[in-house]
Design a protein around this motif. Structure first.
Motif, PDB file in Angstrom:
ATOM      1  N   ALA A  74       3.832   0.060  56.748  1.00 52.03           N
ATOM      2  CA  ALA A  74       3.375   0.720  57.970  1.00 52.03           C
ATOM      3  C   ALA A  74       4.451   0.772  59.046  1.00 52.03           C
ATOM      4  O   ALA A  74       4.184   1.170  60.172  1.00 52.03           O
ATOM      5  CB  ALA A  74       2.140   0.013  58.518  1.00 52.03           C
ATOM      6  N   GLY A  75       5.674   0.361  58.697  1.00 55.69           N
ATOM      7  CA  GLY A  75       6.762   0.374  59.665  1.00 55.69           C
ATOM      8  C   GLY A  75       7.115  -1.026  60.120  1.00 55.69           C
ATOM      9  O   GLY A  75       6.784  -2.022  59.470  1.00 55.69           O
ATOM     10  N   ALA A  76       7.784  -1.103  61.248  1.00 63.83           N
ATOM     11  CA  ALA A  76       8.148  -2.402  61.806  1.00 63.83           C
ATOM     12  C   ALA A  76       6.922  -3.049  62.435  1.00 63.83           C
ATOM     13  O   ALA A  76       6.093  -2.377  63.048  1.00 63.83           O
ATOM     14  CB  ALA A  76       9.247  -2.240  62.853  1.00 63.83           C
ATOM     15  N   GLY A 125       6.883   5.480  59.597  1.00 68.78           N
ATOM     16  CA  GLY A 125       8.009   5.023  60.398  1.00 68.78           C
ATOM     17  C   GLY A 125       9.159   4.545  59.528  1.00 68.78           C
ATOM     18  O   GLY A 125       9.600   5.224  58.601  1.00 68.78           O
ATOM     19  N   ILE A 126       9.646   3.340  59.818  1.00 69.62           N
ATOM     20  CA  ILE A 126      10.731   2.773  59.031  1.00 69.62           C
ATOM     21  C   ILE A 126      10.307   2.600  57.573  1.00 69.62           C
ATOM     22  O   ILE A 126      11.146   2.615  56.662  1.00 69.62           O
ATOM     23  CB  ILE A 126      11.194   1.428  59.642  1.00 69.62           C
ATOM     24  CG1 ILE A 126      12.477   0.918  58.962  1.00 69.62           C
ATOM     25  CG2 ILE A 126      10.116   0.384  59.537  1.00 69.62           C
ATOM     26  CD1 ILE A 126      13.681   1.754  59.225  1.00 69.62           C
ATOM     27  N   GLY A 127       9.003   2.490  57.314  1.00 71.44           N
ATOM     28  CA  GLY A 127       8.520   2.404  55.942  1.00 71.44           C
ATOM     29  C   GLY A 127       8.794   3.677  55.170  1.00 71.44           C
ATOM     30  O   GLY A 127       9.150   3.639  53.985  1.00 71.44           O
ATOM     31  N   VAL A 148       5.911   8.574  62.290  1.00 74.43           N
ATOM     32  CA  VAL A 148       4.961   8.165  63.326  1.00 74.43           C
ATOM     33  C   VAL A 148       5.589   8.038  64.710  1.00 74.43           C
ATOM     34  O   VAL A 148       4.874   7.922  65.717  1.00 74.43           O
ATOM     35  CB  VAL A 148       4.308   6.823  62.908  1.00 74.43           C
ATOM     36  CG1 VAL A 148       5.301   5.678  63.066  1.00 74.43           C
ATOM     37  CG2 VAL A 148       3.016   6.567  63.671  1.00 74.43           C
ATOM     38  N   PHE A 149       6.893   8.079  64.815  1.00 79.17           N
ATOM     39  CA  PHE A 149       7.580   7.763  66.069  1.00 79.17           C
ATOM     40  C   PHE A 149       7.104   8.615  67.241  1.00 79.17           C
ATOM     41  O   PHE A 149       6.864   8.103  68.339  1.00 79.17           O
ATOM     42  CB  PHE A 149       9.096   7.936  65.886  1.00 79.17           C
ATOM     43  CG  PHE A 149       9.670   7.071  64.811  1.00 79.17           C
ATOM     44  CD1 PHE A 149      10.039   5.758  65.075  1.00 79.17           C
ATOM     45  CD2 PHE A 149       9.832   7.551  63.521  1.00 79.17           C
ATOM     46  CE1 PHE A 149      10.561   4.951  64.075  1.00 79.17           C
ATOM     47  CE2 PHE A 149      10.348   6.749  62.514  1.00 79.17           C
ATOM     48  CZ  PHE A 149      10.710   5.438  62.796  1.00 79.17           C
TER      49      PHE A 149
END
Length: 275
Positions: A74-76, A125-127, A148-149
């Motif tokens: 899900a990202g960071a 995101g990062i994911g 998502v950003f």
């Protein structure tokens, strides 16, 4: 897919990222399903370390990056961010990104072994960038990719604005990043972000099959090929041709290159050993 049981182990105090080595394949498994495998700083450092170990270990011939539960990443994990011990000053954010998200993506791009992403669920995101940085991307048909950003009023990090235009072109990249809409696995495959989309129950078997094929291949030749392809869109023709010639020179000193030629002449299957 060996992600649990006796084959898997985690560093003391860190079960957030599982690791196992099976048949020459290093399996790196994000294991925080309760938060959709959002990456903490400690988890990020473990992934980076495992990728570095894979590069240096002759026993590792391929890497699979996957996750447990219904999400890939899900990202960071913003909730795990450490509070600053002083007032933020200019340069702090850039340094954090450079030493954090960018190091993670660079670790995948620079790994000397081929890296497969087996995306079992949402990658945001990062994911999403973690998956896009891999050499090959397999996805469950229920997986989604989300830039998502923009939904948080943020600029993409983790190399997203570098990776996406190279994969889908600038116009598609802007569409994904400007709107932040979820992109289904089938559409991601159509755009070239995913190599294969399969039913979720078939993802593990396909990842194992592809990883086994890579692990049986000429490892150094694959590493040099990866370097050439990753650099191809940044180099002019002269630099690309020079890099290709240098890679050929290096590769022809390997045992596997000689085995490949000999097996062709002798009309038999090659037996590659990874060196």
């Amino acid at each position: 897919m060996p992600v649990s049981g006796e084959a898997a182990e985690a560093a003391p105090g860190d079960a957030a990222v599982l690791h196992s080595l099976d048949g020459g394949v290093s399996w790196i498994t994000l294991n925080r399903p309760e938060v959709m495998n959002a990456v903490t700083p400690d988890g990020r450092e473990r992934i980076i370390a495992l990728l570095a170990e894979a590069s240096a270990d002759p026993a590792v011939r391929a890497v699979v990056l996957t996750a447990t539960g219904r999400g890939f990443c899900a990202g960071a994990d913003l909730r795990s961010a450490r509070a600053p011990d002083r007032e933020r000053v200019p340069g702090d954010v850039a340094r954090t990104i450079r030493l954090g998200a960018q190091r993670l993506i660079a670790a995948v791009l620079d790994c000397e072994k081929p890296v497969i992403a087996a995306v079992n669920g949402t990658a945001a995101g990062i994911g999403a960038h973690l998956a896009f940085a891999c050499d090959l991307v397999l996805a469950a048909d229920t997986a989604k990719f989300v830039e998502v950003f923009v939904r948080r009023g943020l600029v993409p990090d983790g190399g997203g604005a570098y990776l996406l235009p190279r994969l889908v072109g600038p116009q598609r990249a802007k569409e994904l990043m400007f709107f932040g809409d979820a992109l289904g696995a089938a559409d991601a495959e159509r755009l070239g972000l995913v190599n294969r989309t399969v039913p979720g129950g078939e993802l593990a078997a396909l990842a194992e099959e592809w990883a086994a094929r890579l692990a049986a291949g000429p490892t150094r030749a694959l590493a040099l090929t990866k370097q050439l392809v990753n650099a191809s869109l940044d180099d002019d023709r002269a630099a690309a041709f020079a890099a290709e010639a240098a890679a050929q020179e290096i590769n022809m000193t390997t045992r596997d290159a000689n085995e490949g030629v000999a097996s062709f002449v002798e009309r038999r299957p090659p037996e590659y050993r990874g060196h």
